[in-house]
Design a protein around this motif. Structure first.
Motif, short mmCIF file in Angstrom:
data_model
loop_
_atom_site.label_atom_id
_atom_site.label_comp_id
_atom_site.label_asym_id
_atom_site.label_seq_id
_atom_site.Cartn_x
_atom_site.Cartn_y
_atom_site.Cartn_z
N GLY A 49 -16.16 16.22 13.47
CA GLY A 49 -15.92 17.63 13.77
C GLY A 49 -15.59 18.45 12.54
O GLY A 49 -15.57 19.68 12.60
N SER A 50 -15.35 17.77 11.42
CA SER A 50 -15.09 18.48 10.17
C SER A 50 -16.36 19.04 9.55
O SER A 50 -16.29 19.84 8.62
CB SER A 50 -14.41 17.54 9.16
N HIS A 55 -23.89 17.66 14.96
CA HIS A 55 -23.76 18.04 16.36
C HIS A 55 -23.60 16.81 17.26
O HIS A 55 -24.18 15.75 17.00
CB HIS A 55 -24.97 18.86 16.81
N GLY A 56 -22.83 16.98 18.33
CA GLY A 56 -22.68 15.93 19.32
C GLY A 56 -22.15 14.64 18.73
O GLY A 56 -21.18 14.64 17.97
N PHE A 59 -23.30 10.31 14.49
CA PHE A 59 -22.39 9.65 13.56
C PHE A 59 -23.03 9.44 12.20
O PHE A 59 -22.34 9.43 11.18
CB PHE A 59 -21.92 8.31 14.14
N THR A 60 -24.35 9.29 12.15
CA THR A 60 -25.02 9.13 10.86
C THR A 60 -24.79 10.36 9.99
O THR A 60 -24.50 10.26 8.80
CB THR A 60 -26.53 8.89 11.06
N CYS A 61 -24.91 11.54 10.60
CA CYS A 61 -24.66 12.79 9.89
C CYS A 61 -23.22 12.81 9.37
O CYS A 61 -22.98 13.12 8.20
CB CYS A 61 -24.91 13.96 10.83
N ALA A 62 -22.26 12.46 10.22
CA ALA A 62 -20.85 12.47 9.82
C ALA A 62 -20.58 11.47 8.71
O ALA A 62 -19.82 11.75 7.78
CB ALA A 62 -19.97 12.19 11.03
#
Length: 205
Positions: A49-50, A55-56, A59-62
């Motif tokens: 969320g940081s 989106h959604g 987790f790869t993006c995060a």
């Protein structure tokens, strides 16, 4: 994304560290948890969320952002406090960035969390898992966590662990495990602090 680190702090163990020394304290205010343990009041969050473009449940993006953000935070910005958690699912990438920074462990203030009052043995295992994911076992032996927090006052339902909140039955994914679980979790936190694996312990959220 920078966020304030809020916690109710009870116990702390002193350590000779360069975090919050005279030079760094001029850039970021510090708060003393107890003699010898000072916490920078601004931390980099590593929850998905940081990152506004993750989106959604991507987790790869995060994970990619967490690695990049910690690298920039410790390097280009010269900051010292990194906030992570067992259920952020980015701790491996945080650990990779810590290792790549080449900073001495004492030059970083590292916060992590265990997911609620999960009992004595589960809390010990949570800390062990967190330390491994963060790369705190290395050529110098066993590392340490600066601040270990109980993440929230409830526990995730077993059937809701690791699944989206939109899963049927997991719209409200928490339950109250009771006073004994909270007592045993805190007993484990005190044990870990006494053992030297954790410098300070407390409660988040």
């Amino acid at each position: 994304m920078v966020r304030w680190s809020h916690a109710l702090l009870f116990l702390a163990l002193p350590l000779q560290a360069r975090v919050c020394d005279e030079a760094s304290a001029k850039r970021v205010a510090c708060r003393s948890l107890s003699p010898g343990v000072d916490m920078p009041m601004v931390a980099l969050g590593s929850w998905r969320g940081s990152y506004s473009d993750c989106h959604g449940d991507n987790f790869t993006c995060a994970q990619e952002h967490a690695r990049e953000a910690v690298t920039a935070w410790l390097g280009e910005l010269g900051a010292t406090h990194v906030d992570s958690a067992n259920n952020y699912r980015t701790q491996i990438q945080v650990g990779e960035a810590l290792k790549a920074s080449k900073l001495d462990r004492s030059e970083v203030f590292l916060t992590t969390k265990c997911p609620g009052p999960i009992g004595f043995n589960a809390t010990l295992q949570c800390l062990e898992d967190n330390m491994q994911m963060l790369g705190l076992y290395g050529e110098k032996g066993i590392g340490y966590i600066d601040l270990l927090l109980i993440h929230f006052p409830f526990t995730v339902k077993p059937e809701c662990n690791g699944v989206p909140n939109t899963t049927p039955g997991c719209e409200s994914p928490f339950y109250d495990p009771g006073m004994e679980a909270r007592r045993e979790t805190w007993r484990a936190m005190e044990f870990l602090q006494r053992s030297g694996k954790v410098r300070a312990v407390g409660v988040s959220d």
